[in-house]
Write an enzyme that holds these catalytic residues in place. Structure first.
Site, short mmCIF file in Angstrom:
data_model
loop_
_atom_site.label_atom_id
_atom_site.label_comp_id
_atom_site.label_asym_id
_atom_site.label_seq_id
_atom_site.Cartn_x
_atom_site.Cartn_y
_atom_site.Cartn_z
CD GLU A 34 -9.92 -5.50 -27.83
OE1 GLU A 34 -9.89 -5.54 -29.06
OE2 GLU A 34 -8.89 -5.32 -27.13
N GLY A 39 -12.10 -0.81 -29.95
CA GLY A 39 -11.66 0.25 -30.87
C GLY A 39 -10.16 0.22 -31.12
N GLY A 40 -9.43 -0.55 -30.31
CA GLY A 40 -8.01 -0.78 -30.56
C GLY A 40 -7.18 0.50 -30.57
CB THR A 41 -4.00 1.18 -32.37
OG1 THR A 41 -3.52 -0.12 -32.06
CG2 THR A 41 -2.86 2.18 -32.29
CB CYS A 42 -7.72 3.84 -34.79
SG CYS A 42 -8.32 5.35 -35.56
CG HIS A 441 -10.82 32.59 -56.48
ND1 HIS A 441 -9.45 32.49 -56.37
CD2 HIS A 441 -11.16 33.84 -56.08
CE1 HIS A 441 -8.97 33.65 -55.93
NE2 HIS A 441 -10.00 34.48 -55.74
C1 FAD Z 1 0.13 7.46 -32.40
C2 FAD Z 1 -0.57 6.87 -33.59
C3 FAD Z 1 -1.27 7.70 -34.43
C4 FAD Z 1 -1.93 7.17 -35.54
N1 FAD Z 1 -2.60 8.01 -36.37
C5 FAD Z 1 -3.24 7.51 -37.46
C6 FAD Z 1 -3.98 8.35 -38.31
O1 FAD Z 1 -4.06 9.56 -38.12
N2 FAD Z 1 -4.62 7.80 -39.37
C7 FAD Z 1 -4.55 6.46 -39.62
O2 FAD Z 1 -5.15 6.00 -40.60
N3 FAD Z 1 -3.86 5.63 -38.82
C8 FAD Z 1 -3.20 6.13 -37.74
N4 FAD Z 1 -2.52 5.29 -36.92
C9 FAD Z 1 -2.50 3.85 -37.23
C10 FAD Z 1 -3.81 3.21 -36.80
O3 FAD Z 1 -4.07 3.48 -35.46
C11 FAD Z 1 -3.72 1.71 -37.02
O4 FAD Z 1 -3.30 1.47 -38.33
C12 FAD Z 1 -5.06 1.05 -36.82
O5 FAD Z 1 -5.55 1.26 -35.52
C13 FAD Z 1 -4.91 -0.46 -37.08
O6 FAD Z 1 -6.06 -1.07 -36.77
P1 FAD Z 1 -6.18 -2.63 -36.65
O7 FAD Z 1 -7.58 -2.90 -36.98
O8 FAD Z 1 -5.16 -3.33 -37.45
O9 FAD Z 1 -5.81 -2.99 -35.15
P2 FAD Z 1 -5.88 -2.23 -33.78
O10 FAD Z 1 -6.65 -0.98 -33.87
O11 FAD Z 1 -4.51 -2.14 -33.23
O12 FAD Z 1 -6.76 -3.22 -32.89
C14 FAD Z 1 -6.33 -4.50 -32.56
C15 FAD Z 1 -7.13 -4.98 -31.36
O13 FAD Z 1 -6.84 -6.35 -31.12
C16 FAD Z 1 -6.77 -6.60 -29.73
N5 FAD Z 1 -5.97 -7.81 -29.52
C17 FAD Z 1 -4.66 -8.00 -29.82
N6 FAD Z 1 -4.29 -9.26 -29.55
C18 FAD Z 1 -5.40 -9.89 -29.06
C19 FAD Z 1 -5.64 -11.21 -28.59
N7 FAD Z 1 -4.68 -12.12 -28.59
N8 FAD Z 1 -6.87 -11.49 -28.14
C20 FAD Z 1 -7.86 -10.55 -28.15
N9 FAD Z 1 -7.68 -9.30 -28.59
C21 FAD Z 1 -6.46 -8.97 -29.04
C22 FAD Z 1 -6.11 -5.32 -29.20
O14 FAD Z 1 -6.38 -5.14 -27.83
C23 FAD Z 1 -6.77 -4.26 -30.08
O15 FAD Z 1 -7.93 -3.75 -29.48
C24 FAD Z 1 -1.88 5.78 -35.79
C25 FAD Z 1 -1.19 4.93 -34.91
C26 FAD Z 1 -0.54 5.47 -33.83
C27 FAD Z 1 0.19 4.54 -32.92
#
Ligand code: FAD
Length: 465
Positions: A34, A39-42, A441
């Site tokens: 990582e 926990g990434g984006t979510c 209801h």
């Molecule tokens: C503002 C916003 C609101 C959202 N709300 C919702 C919601 O309500 N419900 C929903 O279902 N989805 C929502 N989403 C979408 C959701 O967040 C994403 O679809 C989800 O997080 C995708 O997860 P993932 O596992 O693909 O990757 P991510 O969660 O993006 O994780 C990828 C990880 O990989 C790491 N990484 C990247 N490149 C490298 C590398 N080269 N080496 C090592 N580590 C690396 C990153 O640092 C990151 O931690 C939202 C998104 C945004 C931007």
């Protein structure tokens, strides 16, 4: 010299950690890399923090309308943005640290913190380290897209990530992008007390949805005082006396919007440009998404791609479902496929939109004969009781098989209610099963059977009011 593992996972997003858990429990030696926040984006800049902020905005909205319910809440409603951010940080941080400790304490798993890059199809570099494995899983996610826009290099702008640091109230927030992320931020900041203008290049908001959904959502937002500027072609940005001016060149309204802050919410791009994928021979499409088959295998045997980086979904639940598919196929002898899942998601404006299956437009395009039923939330007693009779719900069914093809529930509880329809869709049962079910209801869901009694042909260009 490389350190060898049975499996390497790149990214601790929504698929990687759970996959690490399954592989490690199966006795494999696993490495997880990582580069930033567990926990990434979510967890850090997406679902969890934004929905926490939506909850704060909802509280402000309810207090502002307290008198409608017979509750005295004298004085102006003011939102303490520092507290809003603290609450959001606490909730997000709790989930992140819980996940990080779970991973770091996991037997058979080694966690690396750094940026991973392919050296070859079986080897990766992480800083000075070299890791090798015969099975590599990409869960690298995506980030906010920042398209070339005239003047953007001359002004400060925010994305969903930098919005997480905002602990003040922007006087006038201009949101460029009228889709899911832009609408959620737009409504929450309006409720916090900002003036908000949403600028959308297309002729309507969230264009992936049917027109009736877009129109109803526009109404909900406009009733809260959000300015909408549609058909905004040729957006150009500049500084103007300490503020930000956006030339919007819309079909109607003034050609310029002047605000204090700008949020760019114009889409996402995959984190695949800095992965060294060319060194592994992993194919990507024109937009940079990793090309995968129905079981999430990439063009290179032994490499899989899960989550947002494969372009097969853009949600936490699609990423987690990718994990379930890969784990079941690798460890449980199953053959699960991405095409087995039914599209489902929510838009967390308030009231929310819950969606399942196809849109009317997609169903029309498929050429199948379909029936539609629709009901305004104003006719749903539960919505009236709760003081939010905005929106509608509708279901489209196949005229021959009687199976449910798609549903939209825009209204109070829509994000939860849609699951009662989604689950029936997974059973492949005819809609008559729901129609004959006795519902509780007073709920919004109780109107679903009644609504299904009014199915009418899905017109080729529109549908009944
Ligand atoms: C503002 C916003 C609101 C959202 N709300 C919702 C919601 O309500 N419900 C929903 O279902 N989805 C929502 N989403 C979408 C959701 O967040 C994403 O679809 C989800 O997080 C995708 O997860 P993932 O596992 O693909 O990757 P991510 O969660 O993006 O994780 C990828 C990880 O990989 C790491 N990484 C990247 N490149 C490298 C590398 N080269 N080496 C090592 N580590 C690396 C990153 O640092 C990151 O931690 C939202 C998104 C945004 C931007």
């Amino acid at each position: 010299m490389s350190t060898s593992y049975d499996a390497i996972i790149l990214g601790a997003g929504q698929a990687g950690p759970s996959l690490a858990g399954r592989l490690a429990a199966a006795g494999m030696r696993v490495a997880l890399v990582e580069r930033k926040l567990f926990g990434g984006t979510c967890i850090n800049t997406g679902c969890i923090p934004t929905k926490t902020m939506v909850a704060s905005a909802h509280a402000a909205h309810v207090v502002r309308h307290a008198a409608d319910y017979g509750v005295a809440a004298p004085g102006d409603v003011r939102v303490d943005m520092k507290r809003v951010k603290e609450r959001k940080d606490a909730i997000s941080g709790h989930v992140r640290t819980g996940l990080e400790s779970w991973l770091k304490d996991m037997k058979n798993l080694t966690v690396y913190e750094g940026h991973a890059r392919f050296v070859s199809a079986r080897e990766l570099s992480v800083g000075a380290e070299r890791l090798a494995a015969d099975r590599i899983f990409l869960n690298v996610g995506g980030r906010a897209a920042v398209p070339a826009m005239k003047g953007l290099d001359e002004i400060p702008y925010l994305t969903n990530s930098s919005m997480m640091d905002v602990d003040f109230l922007p006087e006038h927030l201009i949101v460029v992008g009228g889709s899911y992320i832009g609408l959620e931020f737009g409504q929450m900041f309006r409720r916090f007390g900002s003036e908000v203008t949403i600028v959308e290049m297309g002729p309507r908001l969230i264009q992936r949805e049917d027109e009736d959904v877009s129109t109803a959502i526009a109404g909900i937002l406009e009733r809260e005082g959000i300015h909408l500027r549609l058909n905004a072609e040729c957006i150009a940005l500049s500084r103007q006396a300490g503020k930000i001016a956006a030339q919007v060149n819309c079909s109607s309204g003034p050609p310029e919007v002047v605000g204090t802050h700008l949020l760019l919410a114009v889409g996402r791009r995959p984190n695949t440009d800095d992965l060294g994928l060319e060194n592994a021979g992993v194919a990507v499409d024109q937009r940079g998404y990793v090309v995968v088959d129905d079981q999430l295998r990439t063009s290179v045997p032994g490499i899989w791609a899960l989550g947002d980086c494969n372009g097969k979904g853009a949600f936490t639940h699609t990423s987690f479902n990718d994990f379930e598919i890969v784990a079941a196929n690798l460890l449980d002898g199953e053959t699960r496929r991405v095409s087995d899942r039914i599209t489902a998601y929510a838009l967390y404006i308030d009231p929310p939109l819950g969606r399942a299956g196809a849109t009317d437009a997609e169903i029309r395009k498929s050429g199948r004969r379909a029936l539609v039923a629709k009901r305004a939330m104003a006719d749903v007693k539960r919505a009236v009781i709760k003081g939010d009779p905005q929106g509608f719900m509708k279901i489209v069914v196949d005229a021959e098989t009687k199976r449910i093809l798609g549903a939209a529930v825009l209204g109070t509880g829509g994000d939860e209610i849609v699951h009662s329809i989604l689950d029936v869709m997974y059973t492949k049962a005819p809609y008559t099963v729901v129609q004959r079910a006795m519902h509780i209801h007073p709920t919004v869901s109780e109107l679903i059977p009644t609504m299904l009694g009014n199915l009418a042909p899905l017109a080729s260009g529109g549908h009944p009011g």
